[in-house]
Each structure stands twice: as structure tokens, then as C-alpha cells.
Design a protein around this motif. Structure first.
Motif, PDB file in Angstrom:
ATOM      1  N   HIS A  40      -5.277   5.189 -11.888  1.00 50.82           N
ATOM      2  CA  HIS A  40      -3.902   5.134 -11.374  1.00 50.82           C
ATOM      3  C   HIS A  40      -3.666   3.884 -10.539  1.00 50.82           C
ATOM      4  N   GLY A  41      -4.694   3.042 -10.421  1.00 54.98           N
ATOM      5  CA  GLY A  41      -4.670   1.970  -9.438  1.00 54.98           C
ATOM      6  C   GLY A  41      -3.993   0.702  -9.921  1.00 54.98           C
ATOM      7  N   HIS A  42      -3.903  -0.241  -8.986  1.00 53.70           N
ATOM      8  CA  HIS A  42      -3.275  -1.540  -9.265  1.00 53.70           C
ATOM      9  C   HIS A  42      -4.274  -2.565  -9.796  1.00 53.70           C
ATOM     10  N   HIS A  43      -5.561  -2.283  -9.637  1.00 54.01           N
ATOM     11  CA  HIS A  43      -6.618  -3.187 -10.115  1.00 54.01           C
ATOM     12  C   HIS A  43      -6.402  -4.606  -9.610  1.00 54.01           C
ATOM     13  N   LEU A  44      -6.068  -4.691  -8.340  1.00 54.33           N
ATOM     14  CA  LEU A  44      -5.793  -5.982  -7.701  1.00 54.33           C
ATOM     15  C   LEU A  44      -7.046  -6.857  -7.704  1.00 54.33           C
ATOM     16  N   THR A  45      -6.862  -8.126  -8.069  1.00 52.48           N
ATOM     17  CA  THR A  45      -7.951  -9.108  -8.021  1.00 52.48           C
ATOM     18  C   THR A  45      -7.575 -10.134  -6.975  1.00 52.48           C
ATOM     19  N   VAL A  46      -8.463 -10.349  -6.006  1.00 52.41           N
ATOM     20  CA  VAL A  46      -8.105 -11.151  -4.832  1.00 52.41           C
ATOM     21  C   VAL A  46      -9.116 -12.278  -4.630  1.00 52.41           C
ATOM     22  N   HIS A  47      -8.614 -13.461  -4.294  1.00 51.96           N
ATOM     23  CA  HIS A  47      -9.468 -14.620  -4.034  1.00 51.96           C
ATOM     24  C   HIS A  47      -9.252 -15.125  -2.612  1.00 51.96           C
ATOM     25  N   VAL A  58       1.135  -7.807 -11.393  1.00 49.52           N
ATOM     26  CA  VAL A  58       2.223  -7.333 -12.251  1.00 49.52           C
ATOM     27  C   VAL A  58       2.313  -5.817 -12.072  1.00 49.52           C
ATOM     28  N   PHE A  59       3.419  -5.324 -11.552  1.00 51.43           N
ATOM     29  CA  PHE A  59       3.620  -3.875 -11.442  1.00 51.43           C
ATOM     30  C   PHE A  59       4.003  -3.335 -12.823  1.00 51.43           C
ATOM     31  N   ASP A  60       3.534  -2.111 -13.137  1.00 58.25           N
ATOM     32  CA  ASP A  60       3.851  -1.539 -14.447  1.00 58.25           C
ATOM     33  C   ASP A  60       4.473  -0.150 -14.293  1.00 58.25           C
ATOM     34  N   GLU A  61       4.650   0.544 -15.404  1.00 58.92           N
ATOM     35  CA  GLU A  61       5.371   1.838 -15.418  1.00 58.92           C
ATOM     36  C   GLU A  61       4.753   2.868 -14.472  1.00 58.92           C
ATOM     37  N   ARG A  62       3.461   2.729 -14.161  1.00 57.84           N
ATOM     38  CA  ARG A  62       2.835   3.686 -13.237  1.00 57.84           C
ATOM     39  C   ARG A  62       3.377   3.529 -11.825  1.00 57.84           C
ATOM     40  N   ALA A  70       9.857  -1.700  -9.228  1.00 55.45           N
ATOM     41  CA  ALA A  70       8.675  -1.113  -8.578  1.00 55.45           C
ATOM     42  C   ALA A  70       9.082  -0.221  -7.407  1.00 55.45           C
ATOM     43  N   HIS A  71       8.371   0.865  -7.237  1.00 58.16           N
ATOM     44  CA  HIS A  71       8.562   1.769  -6.098  1.00 58.16           C
ATOM     45  C   HIS A  71       8.178   1.029  -4.816  1.00 58.16           C
ATOM     46  N   GLY A  72       8.972   1.210  -3.774  1.00 56.59           N
ATOM     47  CA  GLY A  72       8.678   0.533  -2.501  1.00 56.59           C
ATOM     48  C   GLY A  72       7.311   0.904  -1.953  1.00 56.59           C
ATOM     49  N   ASP A 104      13.128  -7.995   0.197  1.00 60.36           N
ATOM     50  CA  ASP A 104      14.239  -8.957   0.077  1.00 60.36           C
ATOM     51  C   ASP A 104      15.029  -8.758  -1.212  1.00 60.36           C
ATOM     52  N   SER A 105      14.296  -8.503  -2.314  1.00 58.19           N
ATOM     53  CA  SER A 105      14.910  -8.346  -3.637  1.00 58.19           C
ATOM     54  C   SER A 105      14.079  -7.333  -4.411  1.00 58.19           C
ATOM     55  N   PRO A 106      14.678  -6.695  -5.434  1.00 58.27           N
ATOM     56  CA  PRO A 106      13.879  -5.760  -6.238  1.00 58.27           C
ATOM     57  C   PRO A 106      12.659  -6.451  -6.851  1.00 58.27           C
ATOM     58  N   VAL A 107      11.551  -5.718  -6.850  1.00 61.88           N
ATOM     59  CA  VAL A 107      10.323  -6.200  -7.498  1.00 61.88           C
ATOM     60  C   VAL A 107      10.342  -5.608  -8.916  1.00 61.88           C
ATOM     61  N   ILE A 108      10.417  -6.489  -9.897  1.00 58.54           N
ATOM     62  CA  ILE A 108      10.674  -6.067 -11.273  1.00 58.54           C
ATOM     63  C   ILE A 108       9.361  -5.785 -12.014  1.00 58.54           C
ATOM     64  N   LEU A 109       9.329  -4.648 -12.713  1.00 60.86           N
ATOM     65  CA  LEU A 109       8.131  -4.319 -13.503  1.00 60.86           C
ATOM     66  C   LEU A 109       7.921  -5.381 -14.580  1.00 60.86           C
ATOM     67  N   GLY A 110       6.667  -5.671 -14.869  1.00 57.33           N
ATOM     68  CA  GLY A 110       6.340  -6.603 -15.955  1.00 57.33           C
ATOM     69  C   GLY A 110       6.480  -8.069 -15.567  1.00 57.33           C
ATOM     70  N   THR A 111       6.771  -8.329 -14.307  1.00 60.05           N
ATOM     71  CA  THR A 111       6.937  -9.707 -13.824  1.00 60.05           C
ATOM     72  C   THR A 111       5.733 -10.066 -12.955  1.00 60.05           C
ATOM     73  N   THR A 112       5.256 -11.294 -13.088  1.00 61.69           N
ATOM     74  CA  THR A 112       4.094 -11.702 -12.290  1.00 61.69           C
ATOM     75  C   THR A 112       4.542 -12.210 -10.922  1.00 61.69           C
ATOM     76  N   TYR A 113       3.897 -11.691  -9.892  1.00 60.91           N
ATOM     77  CA  TYR A 113       4.187 -12.125  -8.519  1.00 60.91           C
ATOM     78  C   TYR A 113       2.931 -12.717  -7.881  1.00 60.91           C
ATOM     79  N   ASP A 114       3.175 -13.669  -7.008  1.00 62.51           N
ATOM     80  CA  ASP A 114       2.123 -14.310  -6.202  1.00 62.51           C
ATOM     81  C   ASP A 114       2.121 -13.686  -4.819  1.00 62.51           C
ATOM     82  N   LEU A 115       0.934 -13.307  -4.340  1.00 61.96           N
ATOM     83  CA  LEU A 115       0.842 -12.743  -2.984  1.00 61.96           C
ATOM     84  C   LEU A 115      -0.150 -13.547  -2.158  1.00 61.96           C
ATOM     85  N   ALA A 116       0.166 -13.689  -0.884  1.00 62.76           N
ATOM     86  CA  ALA A 116      -0.751 -14.369   0.038  1.00 62.76           C
ATOM     87  C   ALA A 116      -0.700 -13.663   1.383  1.00 62.76           C
ATOM     88  N   ALA A 117      -1.853 -13.585   2.047  1.00 59.34           N
ATOM     89  CA  ALA A 117      -1.917 -12.940   3.360  1.00 59.34           C
ATOM     90  C   ALA A 117      -2.823 -13.727   4.289  1.00 59.34           C
TER      91      ALA A 117
END
Ligand SMILES: CCCCCCCCCCCCCCCC(=O)SCCNC(=O)CCNC(=O)[C@H](O)C(C)(C)COP(=O)(O)OP(=O)(O)OC[C@H]1O[C@@H](n2cnc3c(N)ncnc32)[C@H](O)[C@@H]1OP(=O)(O)O
Length: 162
Positions: A40-47, A58-62, A70-72, A104-117
Motif C-alpha cells: 500500500h506504500g509510496h515506495h519513496l526513493t530518497v537521495h 508520482v502519486f497513483d490511484e492508491r 492526491a489525498h492531502g 498551494d495547488s492540487p497534486v495530480i495523480l500520475g504527475t512527477t513531482y520533485d521533493l526536497a527537505a
């Protein structure tokens, strides 16, 4: 070995120094956001990138909230977990005490997003962190800030089966 001992053995290995650019290890195999074995996970890969951590996702139908969006809570999950990867740079376990997300804006399923922390400030046990999520090469769709508190490894005993 008890499950706690197994966790500790793996945890020590995870906290070895990680070179700039290296892929960082998942928190554990079933972690909701980064565990490779969680169906059920996001399988996030982080560098690691300098003193930041980066991921593309990329968020998907799950993870759907409103149709196609994407659900908030799923977005918050990914931010929370990304903050958890900064612990490999700070060098010890900590847990979320406060998490704030600005959408800020809807996060759309099937779209690639860049994250940084990044960690913005530390004060004793307190780690203050910030993150953002952007369209590839584009504008910000969400940002987050968090307070993590360093904990002793015995904190995790609370989740062990009795
Ligand atoms: C070894 C085995 C490994 C196992 C390996 C497992 C895998 C490991 C996975 C990690 C993966 C990460 C994934 C993502 C991160 C999660 O998802 S973590 C899970 C979600 N978070 C939790 O479950 C935490 C639940 N909360 C707690 O357990 C306790 O509240 C905490 C966080 C330990 C804090 O308790 P506490 O030690 O009693 O701290 P508390 O007195 O409330 O506050 C300490 C200080 O912070 C300040 N503070 C508290 N709240 C605030 C606030 N909102 N603003 C400003 N200051 C504040 C207090 O004023 C205090 O300040 P000082 O008086 O010390 O100056």
C-alpha cells in the motif's frame, strides 16, 4: 534475535555516514512511505544532496482523494517520511512532534513531482525542518514544516508486540 535486536542491528547500519549523492536506505521494509515490501506504500526513493534529501514521486490511484487528485493525507505522509530521511544526516533517531502542510495547488495523480527537505535549525533535542514539492522544473504545489524530537531507541519498544 528479538525483533527489537533485529531492528537495532539494521538501524546502526543505516546510520553510518552516507556520501553526497547516495541513495538512502528505507526506514524499514514495511514503512508506509518508503518500505519496498509494503503493497500500500509510496515506495519513496530518497537521495542525499549536500545537506538536503531529495526524491521524485508520482502519486497513483492508491493515494486518491478527489478524483484524479492526491489525498492531502497521502501528501502529508510523503512529507513526514522525507523528513525522516534527514535523520540519516543528523545521525540519530527522532520522531515527528508537529507537522504542518501548506497545499498551494492540487497534486495530480500520475504527475512527477520533485521533493526536497532540509533541517533549518536544531535546539537541544528539537529538529526544525522544512520541505517543498514542485512540478518538475516548475512551480511549488505544496510545502511543509516539522518539528522532530530526538528519542532514545527505547522509544520504539512501545510498538513491539507484547
Ligand atoms: C532502534 C530501533 C529503531 C526502529 C526503527 C524504526 C524506524 C523508525 C522510523 C522513523 C521513520 C520516520 C517516519 C517519519 C516520522 C514519523 O512518522 S514518527 C511517528 C509519528 N510521531 C510519533 O509517533 C511521536 C509521538 N509522540 C511522542 O512519542 C512524544 O510526544 C515525543 C515526540 C517523544 C515527545 O515527548 P517528550 O519527550 O515528552 O517531549 P515534550 O516534553 O512534549 O517536548 C520536548 C520539547 O519540545 C517542545 N515542544 C513540544 N511540542 C512543540 C511544538 N509544537 N512547538 C515547539 N516546541 C515544542 C517542548 O516545549 C519541549 O521543550 P523544552 O522544554 O525541552 O525546551
Amino acid at each position: 534475535m528479538s525483533s527489537m535486536e533485529e531492528l537495532l542491528a539494521g538501524w546502526n547500519e543505516k546510520f553510518r555516514p552516507h556520501a553526497d549523492g547516495a541513495q538512502l536506505p528505507p526506514h524499514h521494509p514495511h514503512c508506509l512511505a518508503c518500505g519496498p515490501d509494503n503493497p500500500h506504500g509510496h515506495h519513496l526513493t530518497v537521495h542525499r544532496r549536500g545537506e538536503e534529501v531529495h526524491a521524485t514521486h508520482v502519486f497513483d490511484e492508491r493515494h486518491v482523494g478527489a478524483p484524479g487528485i492526491a489525498h492531502g493525507g497521502a501528501v502529508a505522509t510523503v512529507f513526514d517520511d522525507l523528513f525522516g530521511f534527514l535523520l540519516y544526516l543528523t545521525g540519530g533517531p527522532a520522531v515527528t512532534r508537529k507537522l504542518e502542510v501548506l497545499y498551494d495547488s492540487p497534486v495530480i495523480l500520475g504527475t512527477t513531482y520533485d521533493l526536497a527537505a532540509r533541517v533549518t535549525r536544531t535546539e537541544g533535542r528539537k529538529l526544525f525542518m522544512e520541505a517543498d514539492m514542485k512540478q518538475l522544473g516548475g512551480s511549488r504545489v505544496a510545502s511543509a514544516s516539522a518539528l522532530f524530537l530526538s528519542v532514545d531507541v527505547t522509544h520504539f519498544n512501545q510498538g513491539m508486540p507484547r
